[in-house]
Design a protein around this motif. Structure first.
Motif, mmCIF file in Angstrom:
data_model
loop_
_atom_site.group_PDB
_atom_site.id
_atom_site.type_symbol
_atom_site.label_atom_id
_atom_site.label_comp_id
_atom_site.label_asym_id
_atom_site.label_seq_id
_atom_site.Cartn_x
_atom_site.Cartn_y
_atom_site.Cartn_z
ATOM 1 N N LEU A 131 0.648 -0.960 -0.053
ATOM 2 C CA LEU A 131 -0.291 0.126 -0.170
ATOM 3 C C LEU A 131 1.656 0.657 -0.024
ATOM 4 C CD1 LEU A 131 -2.842 1.506 0.277
ATOM 5 C CD2 LEU A 131 -2.980 0.721 3.026
ATOM 6 N N VAL A 132 1.253 1.206 0.897
ATOM 7 C CA VAL A 132 3.093 2.674 0.808
ATOM 8 C C VAL A 132 3.453 2.577 -0.454
ATOM 9 C CG1 VAL A 132 4.808 2.998 1.996
ATOM 10 C CG2 VAL A 132 2.629 2.525 3.522
ATOM 11 N N ILE A 133 3.785 1.426 -0.943
ATOM 12 C CA ILE A 133 4.556 1.003 -2.126
ATOM 13 C C ILE A 133 3.932 1.756 -3.665
ATOM 14 C CG2 ILE A 133 5.913 0.059 -4.243
ATOM 15 C CD1 ILE A 133 7.037 -1.538 -2.283
ATOM 16 N N HIS A 134 2.582 1.250 -3.336
ATOM 17 C CA HIS A 134 1.389 2.204 -4.118
ATOM 18 C C HIS A 134 1.539 3.641 -4.330
ATOM 19 C CE1 HIS A 134 1.044 -1.609 -6.659
ATOM 20 N NE2 HIS A 134 0.491 -1.724 -5.731
ATOM 21 N N THR A 135 0.829 4.146 -2.602
ATOM 22 C CA THR A 135 0.706 5.447 -2.771
ATOM 23 C C THR A 135 2.342 6.568 -3.489
ATOM 24 O OG1 THR A 135 -0.365 4.724 -0.861
ATOM 25 C CG2 THR A 135 0.537 6.966 -0.767
ATOM 26 N N LEU A 136 3.044 5.809 -3.130
ATOM 27 C CA LEU A 136 4.683 6.896 -3.046
ATOM 28 C C LEU A 136 5.014 6.736 -4.655
ATOM 29 C CD1 LEU A 136 6.952 5.483 -0.104
ATOM 30 C CD2 LEU A 136 5.146 8.029 -0.639
ATOM 31 N N ASN A 137 4.540 5.283 -5.362
ATOM 32 C CA ASN A 137 4.794 5.375 -7.300
ATOM 33 C C ASN A 137 4.419 6.400 -7.936
ATOM 34 O OD1 ASN A 137 6.707 3.481 -6.597
ATOM 35 N ND2 ASN A 137 5.567 2.317 -6.880
ATOM 36 N N LEU B 103 11.066 8.895 2.453
ATOM 37 C CA LEU B 103 10.696 8.155 3.741
ATOM 38 C C LEU B 103 11.076 6.506 2.606
ATOM 39 C CD1 LEU B 103 7.002 9.735 2.761
ATOM 40 C CD2 LEU B 103 8.135 9.380 5.681
ATOM 41 N N ARG B 104 11.531 6.569 1.796
ATOM 42 C CA ARG B 104 12.322 5.088 1.582
ATOM 43 C C ARG B 104 13.069 4.357 1.699
ATOM 44 N NH1 ARG B 104 8.727 3.220 -3.923
ATOM 45 N NH2 ARG B 104 8.138 5.181 -4.425
ATOM 46 N N SER B 105 14.103 5.352 2.034
ATOM 47 C CA SER B 105 15.096 4.501 2.448
ATOM 48 C C SER B 105 15.323 4.683 4.534
ATOM 49 C CB SER B 105 16.097 6.290 2.447
ATOM 50 O OG SER B 105 16.317 7.580 2.918
ATOM 51 N N ARG B 106 14.000 4.589 5.110
ATOM 52 C CA ARG B 106 14.093 4.763 7.059
ATOM 53 C C ARG B 106 13.904 3.356 7.486
ATOM 54 N NH1 ARG B 106 8.715 6.956 9.092
ATOM 55 N NH2 ARG B 106 8.772 5.533 10.209
ATOM 56 N N GLU B 107 14.674 3.287 8.479
ATOM 57 C CA GLU B 107 15.419 2.057 9.192
ATOM 58 C C GLU B 107 13.702 0.727 9.373
ATOM 59 O OE1 GLU B 107 17.848 0.584 10.530
ATOM 60 O OE2 GLU B 107 19.002 2.096 8.921
ATOM 61 N N SER B 108 12.420 1.823 9.819
ATOM 62 C CA SER B 108 11.519 0.612 9.524
ATOM 63 C C SER B 108 10.883 1.321 8.714
ATOM 64 C CB SER B 108 10.924 1.367 11.112
ATOM 65 O OG SER B 108 10.915 2.738 11.384
ATOM 66 N N PRO B 109 10.105 0.406 8.124
ATOM 67 C CA PRO B 109 8.809 0.712 6.996
ATOM 68 C C PRO B 109 8.047 2.082 8.519
ATOM 69 C CG PRO B 109 9.417 -1.867 7.811
ATOM 70 C CD PRO B 109 9.910 -1.126 8.617
ATOM 71 N N ILE B 110 7.698 2.256 7.037
ATOM 72 C CA ILE B 110 5.710 3.717 7.240
ATOM 73 C C ILE B 110 4.825 2.269 7.250
ATOM 74 C CG2 ILE B 110 6.253 4.539 5.201
ATOM 75 C CD1 ILE B 110 5.082 7.591 7.063
ATOM 76 N N VAL B 111 4.164 3.111 8.003
ATOM 77 C CA VAL B 111 2.857 2.489 7.625
ATOM 78 C C VAL B 111 1.902 3.645 7.214
ATOM 79 C CG1 VAL B 111 2.976 0.695 9.840
ATOM 80 C CG2 VAL B 111 1.950 3.256 10.383
ATOM 81 N N PHE B 112 0.793 2.852 6.242
ATOM 82 C CA PHE B 112 -0.062 4.403 5.902
ATOM 83 C C PHE B 112 -0.458 5.565 6.299
ATOM 84 C CE2 PHE B 112 -3.912 5.836 3.456
ATOM 85 C CZ PHE B 112 -3.854 5.536 2.606
ATOM 86 N N ALA B 113 -0.767 4.859 7.689
ATOM 87 C CA ALA B 113 -1.307 6.016 8.664
ATOM 88 C C ALA B 113 -1.085 7.028 8.832
ATOM 89 C CB ALA B 113 -1.754 5.218 10.031
ATOM 90 N N GLU B 114 0.180 6.670 8.408
ATOM 91 C CA GLU B 114 1.668 7.648 9.078
ATOM 92 C C GLU B 114 2.190 7.885 8.048
ATOM 93 O OE1 GLU B 114 6.462 7.567 11.097
ATOM 94 O OE2 GLU B 114 5.647 5.774 11.020
ATOM 95 N N LEU B 115 2.177 7.622 6.479
ATOM 96 C CA LEU B 115 2.245 7.870 5.547
ATOM 97 C C LEU B 115 1.019 9.701 4.956
ATOM 98 C CD1 LEU B 115 3.915 7.780 2.267
ATOM 99 C CD2 LEU B 115 2.578 6.526 2.198
ATOM 100 N N HIS B 116 0.372 8.845 5.067
ATOM 101 C CA HIS B 116 -0.706 9.921 5.097
ATOM 102 C C HIS B 116 -0.129 11.369 5.780
ATOM 103 C CE1 HIS B 116 -5.044 11.286 5.487
ATOM 104 N NE2 HIS B 116 -5.320 10.734 4.121
ATOM 105 N N GLU B 117 -0.214 11.390 7.062
ATOM 106 C CA GLU B 117 -0.145 12.172 7.728
ATOM 107 C C GLU B 117 0.913 12.931 7.603
ATOM 108 O OE1 GLU B 117 1.597 12.952 12.138
ATOM 109 O OE2 GLU B 117 0.455 11.714 12.353
ATOM 110 N N LYS B 118 2.333 12.549 7.242
ATOM 111 C CA LYS B 118 3.341 13.613 6.071
ATOM 112 C C LYS B 118 2.795 13.449 4.877
ATOM 113 C CE LYS B 118 6.815 10.745 9.257
ATOM 114 N NZ LYS B 118 6.609 11.768 10.662
ATOM 115 N N LEU B 119 2.331 13.032 4.467
ATOM 116 C CA LEU B 119 2.401 13.406 2.919
ATOM 117 C C LEU B 119 1.209 14.744 3.384
ATOM 118 C CD1 LEU B 119 1.954 10.344 0.615
ATOM 119 C CD2 LEU B 119 3.684 12.232 0.744
ATOM 120 N N MET B 120 0.558 14.451 4.005
ATOM 121 C CA MET B 120 -0.458 15.721 4.493
ATOM 122 C C MET B 120 -0.024 17.223 4.550
ATOM 123 S SD MET B 120 -3.530 14.765 3.051
ATOM 124 C CE MET B 120 -4.473 16.392 3.308
ATOM 125 N N ASP B 121 0.755 17.073 5.915
ATOM 126 C CA ASP B 121 1.847 17.490 6.129
ATOM 127 C C ASP B 121 2.816 18.417 5.618
ATOM 128 O OD1 ASP B 121 1.048 17.172 8.685
ATOM 129 O OD2 ASP B 121 2.307 16.389 9.661
#
Length: 154
Positions: free
Chosen positions: A53-59, A72-90
């Motif tokens: 879900l995260v990969i499709h969103t970033l692509n 976001l792709r290079s993070r140590e720990s993978p990001i979950v969609f809810a956090e991705l949503h928040e970061k992209l909105m910000d």
């Protein structure tokens, strides 16, 4: 027969999410679209895992999001969609604020330039070359002739 239609629906939805792009729509609308397709896949018992879900969103993001996408792709720990949503909105909020500030600066610069040009035109419209600079006589820096400056030298 039902299994065949289900398989076609899964393939259609997976292709749809793979090709889904942000384009000119708002980030909120884009993320809602991605989530709606993901939810449809879950309903027909083919959910995407968080990573997909995260990969499709970033692509599907536009070039203006390439820096945050790379981070976001290079993070140590993978990001979950809810956090991705928040970061992209910000990020979108910050990006739009910066764009608006840049537009305001350009607009202000244009007004200042226009006002200076209007002031120069109004002060020089009906005056002789000697009156334009107070009582000093304008002399060209290039040809040493009075009445014009080097920029307007003939």
């Amino acid at each position: 027969m039902y299994a065949g239609r289900s398989r076609v629906r899964v393939m259609t939805l997976k292709q749809k999410i793979s090709n889904f792009k942000k384009g000119n729509q708002s980030m909120d609308k884009y993320l809602q679209g991605i989530k709606a397709i993901s939810d449809e896949l879950s309903i027909i018992d083919h959910p995407l895992d968080e990573t997909d879900l995260v990969i499709h969103t970033l692509n599907g993001l536009t070039n203006e999001y390439r820096e945050i996408s790379a981070a976001l792709r290079s993070r140590e720990s993978p990001i979950v969609f809810a956090e991705l949503h928040e970061k992209l909105m910000d990020f979108e909020t910050i990006h739009h604020r910066a764009a608006q500030e840049a537009a305001d600066i350009v607009s202000t610069a244009n007004v200042v330039t226009r006002n200076k040009a209007d002031h120069y035109r109004n002060n020089n419209r009906d005056s002789s070359p000697t009156q334009r600079t107070g009582e000093r006589k304008i002399v060209c820096q290039f040809c040493d002739k009075p009445g014009h400056v080097a920029k307007n030298c003939y």
